[in-house]
Scaffold this motif. Structure first.
Motif, short mmCIF file in Angstrom:
data_model
loop_
_atom_site.label_atom_id
_atom_site.label_comp_id
_atom_site.label_asym_id
_atom_site.label_seq_id
_atom_site.Cartn_x
_atom_site.Cartn_y
_atom_site.Cartn_z
N UNK A 35 0.63 -1.02 0.24
CA UNK A 35 -0.08 0.27 0.27
C UNK A 35 0.88 0.88 0.00
N UNK A 36 0.68 2.17 -1.19
CA UNK A 36 0.86 3.95 -0.98
C UNK A 36 -0.40 4.60 -0.51
N UNK A 37 -0.29 5.19 0.85
CA UNK A 37 -0.67 6.21 1.47
C UNK A 37 -0.49 7.28 1.49
N UNK A 38 -0.81 8.19 0.75
CA UNK A 38 -0.82 9.52 0.80
C UNK A 38 -0.57 10.19 2.32
N UNK A 39 0.09 10.81 2.59
CA UNK A 39 0.56 11.41 3.96
C UNK A 39 0.42 12.64 3.48
N UNK A 40 -0.40 14.38 3.60
CA UNK A 40 -0.38 15.57 2.81
C UNK A 40 -0.81 16.41 3.49
N UNK A 59 -6.19 2.20 -0.89
CA UNK A 59 -5.16 2.23 0.27
C UNK A 59 -5.88 3.46 0.64
N UNK A 60 -5.65 3.68 2.33
CA UNK A 60 -6.41 5.11 2.78
C UNK A 60 -5.50 5.93 2.79
N UNK A 61 -5.49 6.85 3.05
CA UNK A 61 -5.21 8.12 2.80
C UNK A 61 -5.12 9.82 4.25
N UNK A 62 -4.23 10.34 4.48
CA UNK A 62 -3.92 11.00 4.99
C UNK A 62 -3.74 12.83 5.09
N UNK A 63 -5.08 13.51 5.24
CA UNK A 63 -5.15 14.45 3.90
C UNK A 63 -5.08 15.96 5.06
N UNK A 213 8.20 9.15 2.66
CA UNK A 213 8.60 9.93 1.52
C UNK A 213 8.52 11.19 2.16
N UNK A 214 9.34 12.17 2.26
CA UNK A 214 8.44 14.21 1.76
C UNK A 214 9.93 14.68 1.99
N UNK A 215 9.50 15.69 1.88
CA UNK A 215 10.78 17.19 0.95
C UNK A 215 10.78 18.36 2.12
N UNK A 216 9.01 18.28 3.00
CA UNK A 216 9.29 19.36 3.85
C UNK A 216 9.53 20.11 5.17
N UNK A 217 9.45 20.57 5.78
CA UNK A 217 9.75 20.56 7.83
C UNK A 217 7.79 19.97 7.83
N UNK A 218 6.83 20.06 7.59
CA UNK A 218 6.08 19.25 7.38
C UNK A 218 5.79 17.88 7.27
N UNK A 219 6.87 16.74 6.85
CA UNK A 219 7.48 15.70 6.58
C UNK A 219 7.96 15.57 7.75
N UNK A 220 8.81 16.03 8.52
CA UNK A 220 9.81 15.74 9.43
C UNK A 220 9.29 14.33 10.77
N UNK A 221 7.33 14.76 11.03
CA UNK A 221 6.88 13.87 11.74
C UNK A 221 6.77 12.67 11.34
N UNK A 222 6.01 12.55 10.10
CA UNK A 222 6.17 11.21 8.86
C UNK A 222 7.09 10.45 9.35
N UNK A 223 7.98 11.18 8.38
CA UNK A 223 9.58 10.90 8.77
C UNK A 223 10.04 10.38 9.26
N UNK A 224 10.15 10.46 11.23
CA UNK A 224 10.76 9.94 12.24
C UNK A 224 9.96 9.24 13.07
N UNK A 225 8.32 8.92 12.17
CA UNK A 225 7.56 8.25 12.43
C UNK A 225 8.02 7.02 11.76
#
Ligand code: 2M8
Ligand code: MG
Ligand code: MG
Length: 272
Positions: A35-40, A59-63, A213-225
């Motif tokens: 599953x590829x889960x958009x987290x955006x 797949x689920x999504x996080x909006x 996977x992410x490119x911005x400051x709002x992705x740091x919590x995603x990457x840490x998880x």
């Protein structure tokens, strides 16, 4: 394996929103049942359109940076989801505060502190199109917010800090996307990722390995998880410092970097 990915500037090109360089990997992951889960930061309305185009309808999504979580039938739980599924078969969770509350608070604080910013709810479709290069339809979908409000900052850093502190005492917080600042309640992408992992475990009885996977400051919590992390090269100049045992930084930006990061961890992942 579960893949959690940011969209703008990551799976989608920051400027053109194209994902063709990543398409072969999306097909490969689909074939492997990953599953590829958009987290955006994008809205439910934007996601409903995009997951059709990306063939991610199962797949689920996080909006809205974690303020909205969509669960397709396979991710719904007979006892835990008492809210009925929508006609499209989705159960949607909104763990944050309502966007109308957020907007009212922002207006009160702006008035009281004399801040200068423009928030999305007071822009026209044309203005949003100019800022984002979205189509009229796309801009309307981006404006259909439920639990977060994007804003364009037009003031200095001291004022930003004052806004941050004032919002904090209201249970609100600021995070930074590629173009806008976003205001939401006590949620973030990482929080939503952990929520979905707990849901997966409740349904299947185990925790799968995860890749973010992410490119911005709002992705740091995603990457840490997530167990494995990819920071995609960006030109926004925001510091992306992260302490993570399994972190890869890409050479290429956008969907090309996405494919690069996916390939990196695909070869090295522990057997699922
Ligand atoms: C906004 O989100 C991006 C994500 O990084 C940003 O802040 O730059 C949101 O309004 C989203 O709904 C919209 O699709 C996007 C368009 O670039 O901008
Ligand atoms: Mg991004
Ligand atoms: Mg984003």
């Amino acid at each position: 394996l579960l893949v959690f990915t940011d969209l703008d500037g990551s799976l989608l090109d920051h400027h053109s929103y194209d994902w063709q360089p990543a398409a072969p990997w999306l097909e490969r992951l689909a074939a492997a049942g990953v599953p590829v889960i958009p987290t955006t930061s994008k809205t439910r309305a934007e996601l409903l359109a995009l997951r059709r185009e990306l063939a991610l309808e199962h797949t689920p999504f996080i909006a809205e940076n974690g303020a909205v979580i969509g669960l397709p039938p396979a991710w719904q739980h007979a006892r835990l989801d008492r809210d009925p599924a929508s006609p499209k078969g989705l159960v949607v969770k909104t763990p944050s505060l309502d966007v109308d509350f957020i907007r009212r608070r922002l207006d009160v604080v702006r008035e009281r502190l004399g801040l200068r910013f423009r928030r999305m709810g007071e822009m026209t479709v044309e203005e949003v199109r100019e800022l984002t290069a979205l189509s009229a339809e796309g801009a309307r979908q981006a404006m259909a917010r439920e639990g977060s409000e994007p804003l364009v900052w037009e003031d200095d850093d001291t004022q930003l800090q004052r806004l941050r502190e004032t919002l904090h005492s209201d249970g609100l917080q600021l995070t930074r996307g590629g173009r806008f600042w976003h205001v939401m309640g006590a949620v973030d992408k990482g929080h939503a990722v952990r929520w979905l992992l707990a849901r997966f475990e409740a349904l299947r009885g185990h925790r799968p390995p995860t890749l973010g996977l992410g490119d911005g400051p709002n992705d740091l919590t995603l990457l840490a998880a997530t167990d494995m992390a990819v920071i995609i090269r960006a030109d926004h100049g925001q510091p992306m410092s992260l302490t993570h045992a399994r972190l890869y930084r890409t050479q290429a930006p956008g969907p090309q970097g996405w494919a690069e990061g996916l390939a990196h961890w695909w070869e090295r992942q522990a057997p699922a």
